[in-house]
Design a protein around this motif. Structure first.
Motif, PDB file in Angstrom:
ATOM      1  N   PRO A 218      10.660  37.762   4.488  1.00 14.94           N
ATOM      2  CA  PRO A 218      10.318  36.418   4.953  1.00 14.94           C
ATOM      3  C   PRO A 218       9.067  36.434   5.825  1.00 14.94           C
ATOM      4  O   PRO A 218       8.845  37.368   6.604  1.00 14.94           O
ATOM      5  CB  PRO A 218      11.562  36.000   5.751  1.00 14.94           C
ATOM      6  CG  PRO A 218      12.675  36.781   5.134  1.00 14.94           C
ATOM      7  CD  PRO A 218      12.078  38.101   4.760  1.00 14.94           C
ATOM      8  N   ALA A 219       8.245  35.403   5.708  1.00 17.30           N
ATOM      9  CA  ALA A 219       6.980  35.345   6.446  1.00 17.30           C
ATOM     10  C   ALA A 219       7.210  35.379   7.949  1.00 17.30           C
ATOM     11  O   ALA A 219       6.360  35.853   8.708  1.00 17.30           O
ATOM     12  CB  ALA A 219       6.212  34.093   6.058  1.00 17.30           C
ATOM     13  N   TYR A 220       8.353  34.873   8.382  1.00 19.63           N
ATOM     14  CA  TYR A 220       8.775  34.949   9.783  1.00 19.63           C
ATOM     15  C   TYR A 220      10.295  34.891   9.784  1.00 19.63           C
ATOM     16  O   TYR A 220      10.906  34.485   8.787  1.00 19.63           O
ATOM     17  CB  TYR A 220       8.153  33.824  10.627  1.00 19.63           C
ATOM     18  CG  TYR A 220       8.412  32.431  10.092  1.00 19.63           C
ATOM     19  CD1 TYR A 220       9.566  31.728  10.428  1.00 19.63           C
ATOM     20  CD2 TYR A 220       7.504  31.830   9.226  1.00 19.63           C
ATOM     21  CE1 TYR A 220       9.802  30.463   9.927  1.00 19.63           C
ATOM     22  CE2 TYR A 220       7.737  30.563   8.718  1.00 19.63           C
ATOM     23  CZ  TYR A 220       8.878  29.887   9.077  1.00 19.63           C
ATOM     24  OH  TYR A 220       9.108  28.640   8.568  1.00 19.63           O
ATOM     25  N   PRO A 221      10.955  35.305  10.871  1.00 17.39           N
ATOM     26  CA  PRO A 221      12.419  35.341  10.866  1.00 17.39           C
ATOM     27  C   PRO A 221      13.029  33.994  10.493  1.00 17.39           C
ATOM     28  O   PRO A 221      12.694  32.959  11.069  1.00 17.39           O
ATOM     29  CB  PRO A 221      12.763  35.726  12.320  1.00 17.39           C
ATOM     30  CG  PRO A 221      11.571  36.510  12.775  1.00 17.39           C
ATOM     31  CD  PRO A 221      10.389  35.862  12.124  1.00 17.39           C
ATOM     32  N   GLY A 222      13.899  34.030   9.488  1.00 16.30           N
ATOM     33  CA  GLY A 222      14.570  32.821   9.046  1.00 16.30           C
ATOM     34  C   GLY A 222      13.806  31.989   8.035  1.00 16.30           C
ATOM     35  O   GLY A 222      14.313  30.971   7.561  1.00 16.30           O
ATOM     36  N   ALA A 223      12.586  32.401   7.687  1.00 16.47           N
ATOM     37  CA  ALA A 223      11.777  31.627   6.743  1.00 16.47           C
ATOM     38  C   ALA A 223      12.399  31.644   5.353  1.00 16.47           C
ATOM     39  O   ALA A 223      12.965  32.646   4.926  1.00 16.47           O
ATOM     40  CB  ALA A 223      10.359  32.172   6.694  1.00 16.47           C
ATOM     41  N   GLU A 224      12.279  30.524   4.645  1.00 20.76           N
ATOM     42  CA  GLU A 224      12.702  30.424   3.250  1.00 20.76           C
ATOM     43  C   GLU A 224      11.524  29.926   2.425  1.00 20.76           C
ATOM     44  O   GLU A 224      10.780  29.047   2.844  1.00 20.76           O
ATOM     45  CB  GLU A 224      13.884  29.465   3.105  1.00 20.76           C
ATOM     46  CG  GLU A 224      15.154  29.947   3.792  1.00 20.76           C
ATOM     47  CD  GLU A 224      16.327  29.018   3.552  1.00 20.76           C
ATOM     48  OE1 GLU A 224      16.094  27.880   3.062  1.00 20.76           O
ATOM     49  OE2 GLU A 224      17.464  29.408   3.848  1.00 20.76           O
ATOM     50  N   GLY A 225      11.335  30.509   1.251  1.00 22.32           N
ATOM     51  CA  GLY A 225      10.287  30.055   0.350  1.00 22.32           C
ATOM     52  C   GLY A 225       8.918  30.661   0.613  1.00 22.32           C
ATOM     53  O   GLY A 225       8.024  30.529  -0.218  1.00 22.32           O
ATOM     54  N   ARG A 226       8.710  31.310   1.756  1.00 24.22           N
ATOM     55  CA  ARG A 226       7.426  31.915   2.112  1.00 24.22           C
ATOM     56  C   ARG A 226       7.675  33.382   2.444  1.00 24.22           C
ATOM     57  O   ARG A 226       8.451  33.694   3.355  1.00 24.22           O
ATOM     58  CB  ARG A 226       6.811  31.207   3.313  1.00 24.22           C
ATOM     59  CG  ARG A 226       6.715  29.691   3.160  1.00 24.22           C
ATOM     60  CD  ARG A 226       5.499  29.270   2.379  1.00 24.22           C
ATOM     61  NE  ARG A 226       5.423  27.817   2.226  1.00 24.22           N
ATOM     62  CZ  ARG A 226       4.335  27.135   1.920  1.00 24.22           C
ATOM     63  NH1 ARG A 226       3.198  27.777   1.728  1.00 24.22           N
ATOM     64  NH2 ARG A 226       4.357  25.819   1.779  1.00 24.22           N
ATOM     65  N   TYR A 227       6.970  34.293   1.711  1.00 20.00           N
ATOM     66  CA  TYR A 227       7.249  35.719   1.849  1.00 20.00           C
ATOM     67  C   TYR A 227       5.948  36.490   2.039  1.00 20.00           C
ATOM     68  O   TYR A 227       4.883  36.089   1.557  1.00 20.00           O
ATOM     69  CB  TYR A 227       8.034  36.217   0.636  1.00 20.00           C
ATOM     70  CG  TYR A 227       9.403  35.578   0.584  1.00 20.00           C
ATOM     71  CD1 TYR A 227      10.460  36.102   1.320  1.00 20.00           C
ATOM     72  CD2 TYR A 227       9.619  34.411  -0.139  1.00 20.00           C
ATOM     73  CE1 TYR A 227      11.705  35.495   1.313  1.00 20.00           C
ATOM     74  CE2 TYR A 227      10.867  33.791  -0.143  1.00 20.00           C
ATOM     75  CZ  TYR A 227      11.902  34.335   0.586  1.00 20.00           C
ATOM     76  OH  TYR A 227      13.124  33.725   0.598  1.00 20.00           O
TER      77      TYR A 227
END
Length: 235
Positions: A218-227
């Protein structure tokens, strides 16, 4: 948050447009979610968002044939969808690409099909900016970033089971954008002489090595859809 009425499967009363498939039905948004090969995505999460009122959504999911049907109320709406996949021991929540991303009137209804994309530009509408592919941030520590060249060799199939290609990319302002989501063996070279660099994934307690293999996080902790992958290089 408004609970939507989910009716599974296509209805017999749907009218068809010869050019665009099923025509919109007044008071409903309908569509189908598919993967890259055009196969139906069952259990995809559908969210119909109100363009004017925050957190006023209609929720549903696709049936076994990848279809959904949600009742809409008067107002202005747009559709988003996600699907979940497990890859390389990690759980990914992936945004689906709508075939049309303009707002529609709930009283008129609309047809919005969605598809899985591992790379490519997003629609740019309602905050859906950037790319579906992963991002690589390159940390050079004293080297000239524009002189670094990464080679990304797929380590097996991509996230959706398709076959990837070896990519050679240079970062722009530290970033390499829109890499098809998967697991890659990463090597790096520097300058016109293509001098080999050592690499590692940042903040994973790794030592530098001639190559590193990893999948996106994940792009930031807890991110969804962005990697993203954060790669460090050194001479």
């Amino acid at each position: 948050m408004t609970a939507g009425l989910l009716l599974l499967g296509a209805t017999a009363c749907e009218e068809h447009n010869h050019n665009h498939g099923p025509a919109p039905r007044s008071g409903y948004v309908t569509g189908k979610a598919t993967d890259i090969q055009g196969r139906p995505l069952a259990g995809a999460r559908i969210v119909v968002n109100n363009t004017q009122f925050h957190n006023s959504n209609i929720l549903g999911q696709t049936d076994a044939s990848g279809r959904y049907e949600l009742r809409t109320t008067p107002g202005s709406w747009y559709v988003r969808g996600t699907t979940q996949l497990t890859f390389d021991g990690k759980s990914y929540t992936l945004d689906l690409h709508p075939d049309g991303d303009e707002a529609f009137a709930g009283s008129d209804g609309a047809v919005r099909n969605l598809s899985l994309k591992l790379a490519g530009p997003r629609t740019g509408e309602f905050g859906n900016d950037g790319f579906y592919g992963g991002q690589i941030e390159v940390f050079t520590w004293g080297l000239e970033t524009e002189q670094v060249e990464l080679t990304l060799e797929p380590a097996g199939k991509l996230l959706d089971g398709s076959t990837g290609k070896t990519l050679t990319r240079k970062p722009q302002n530290m970033y390499i954008d829109d890499v098809p989501l998967g697991k890659y063996k990463i090597t790096a070279r520097y300058g016109s002489a293509k001098k080999p660099l050592n690499v590692r994934i940042r903040n994973k307690n790794q030592t530098y090595a001639p190559s590193v293999t990893d999948s996106f996080d994940p792009a930031y902790p807890g991110a969804e859809g962005r990697y993203k992958l954060n790669v460090e290089v050194e001479l």
